[in-house]
Write a protein that holds these residues in place. Sequence first.
Motif: not given
Length: 731
Positions: A698-699, A694-695, A497, A493, A451-452, A454, A702, A448
């Motif tokens: 990102s979690t 992707a999520i 979440s 974000k 993240g979403l 970027q 981030d 990864s």
Amino acid sequence: MMSEAIVQPVGILRPRARLVHTLGSDLISNERIALIELVKNSYDADASHVVIEFSGSFENGEGSIAVWDNGHGMSLETVKNVWSEIATPFRRETHFSESAQRRVLGEKGIGRLAASRIGTLTEIVTARADFDEVVVLVDWDQFQQDIYLDEVEFSITERSPLAFGPNGKAVDILGPHFNGHGVGVQMTRLTRSWDEEEIRQLRLSLSRLAEPLPAGDLEDEVVQDFAISLSLPDRLSHLAGSIAPSDAVSHPHYSISGSVDPEGRAELTYKELLSGESSEVTTEISMASIDGTERRTPMCGPIKVDIRAWDLDKDAFEATKGQINMSAGNLKDYRAEIKEHSGVALFRDRFRVQPFGDATFDWLNLDARRVNNPTTRLSNNQISGFVFIKADENPELKDRSHREGLIDTQEYEDLQKVILSVIQELEVRRRKSRKARNAGSKVTKGASSGGLFQGFSLSKLEALSISRAHDAELQQAVKETQVSVETGIRNVKATLSRFSRLATLGSVVDIVLHEGRGAVARIKAGAFQLEGAVKLSQDEVVAARTRRNAPRISAGAEILTSLFRRIEPLSGRRRGRPSKVELKAIVDGACDLLVPEFERLNIRLSKRVAASSVTVDEGEIIQVLVNLLDNATYWLTHVEKDQRQIIVDADRDSDGHVVISVSDSGPGVPEDLRDDIFDPYFSTKPNGTGLGLAIAGSTVLDFYDGSLALVESEELPGATFQMTLRKRVGG
């Protein structure tokens, strides 16, 4: 004395004549389809050329339309015994044409009713080689009168060849294709008016009726043994003449073509116009079984496919205009023509099945599919596709009675899925090509990335502000914009979440409902027993039933309590402060949600979790783990039941970081897709959104400065995803 049995008379159904008119209207939806039905009749009669002639006024109740062909024609006996018999079994019993051995297109014996849809009066002139000419005159207005069907009369006469004689009308119409025999069907007193646009649409439909021209160079001659022409008055001469497949779709930006056998083995070739790339694609296409526990082979096939696709933006056409010899001024018209010829057409025994391939008939639901994944999926107007089947090899793919579409069967559903699988192969490669052209920086393989978010960068704006340091107003505006964007990203974000947790809960809702219903059923059964005992007012009965049902009620309550406890971390409440929790509790919480699914699919689960406390948001980590476990579960249905296994490892590394991995024994991730699987909207699942990994990535990045990567495993042959949490994970 026994009485004699009374013999009842035999009942006879006697249809009214208007039944035929109703059938003609209901089974043939419009005049354009009616003309295509007549053209198909000519094909079945071994014609090599068909001419559709419009004459006179095109107004309702006036003018005429005629269909002439040079097929083998009909004798007087055939007219009387076959043509005159509606729903004749002749074509059902005779699958191949008389001389060319074409697979006949008509089997229901009702195609002749097409003429009633076009004009109220039909004259048929037909001649076989070395036979007299036969003329049939039918007034379709009779079929709207209050008479019985067997009271309808029409004339049949035999004469020396006139229309098909040396100086007859067939010579004028068919020209060099005249051979002394064939059929002319002239329909007068038109049932509706025709304008120029409708004739243009007819020409478009006819051009898409026969097999398309091959993609690429058109220098090689395309052999056509069945040609169609339009004969029109001078005012419409620009629409007259021979009809051929359009070459507008012969230069796709991307294409994939080949065959899929009945076992689902696909042998395909992928090509790109801009790069000139060409590669062979071999894959296995399978379907989920009815209960979803296994994969099965498609119930259709063999199939040939030719899928062509375009990027419809101006830049894409500008980049390729030189290769297709297209001037800048014609690009707009060319793009419009591509859209006009869009859709996936289905050809059976060389002829298109209506309405497959019409630009407005999205039978694969490509547009709805693209809504969930707009960056990867193709819309219906970006594709011009051609699918070829044979009736003898796909007998369960049957026409609807109204001649438009196929009957909804498992075979038809499988056909849709097979074609979508081929389209997805094109989409994956197209996306990689576009990604390579637009690449800015190299990312870590199989991991990864940013993240979403970027892609959100103010670097260019910051550089501009530095170059104009004297502009205080610009400096202030940049600072305020930066704060605003960063605040907005943080809010998005947090919202994402919460929504992601709800989505994860939604993915296991069937399991939750199944377990919850079982628990409620136990409690209700026990309560019913106790209620009945109380009504009897007998202490002994109440005591006995209480002893017997109390454990049942308690067990149901315990199941519900456990279920609520397991799903509570996935609630949609706002994120709170991380709390200390055992690593084992997190892994158990995620796995327990999917245990019923593991049992249903015969998946063996192994957990190896170190004894360690971590300080995290439990729901966030469970959400990521459920996503990884759910992915593994899906791909394990692609292998045999006795080979299905998942291993979950969780421990701390030498730096104190939390490392959790999920390994499976599925088919794994192909080498050429490892760079893409974490990208937003990338998915190899037929209906995947491409947001799960992707999520999840990102979690992890981030909130924990972590990473999610695809790594190698020495234990299992499938995929292994490793999550590393570096911050906010103190024990």
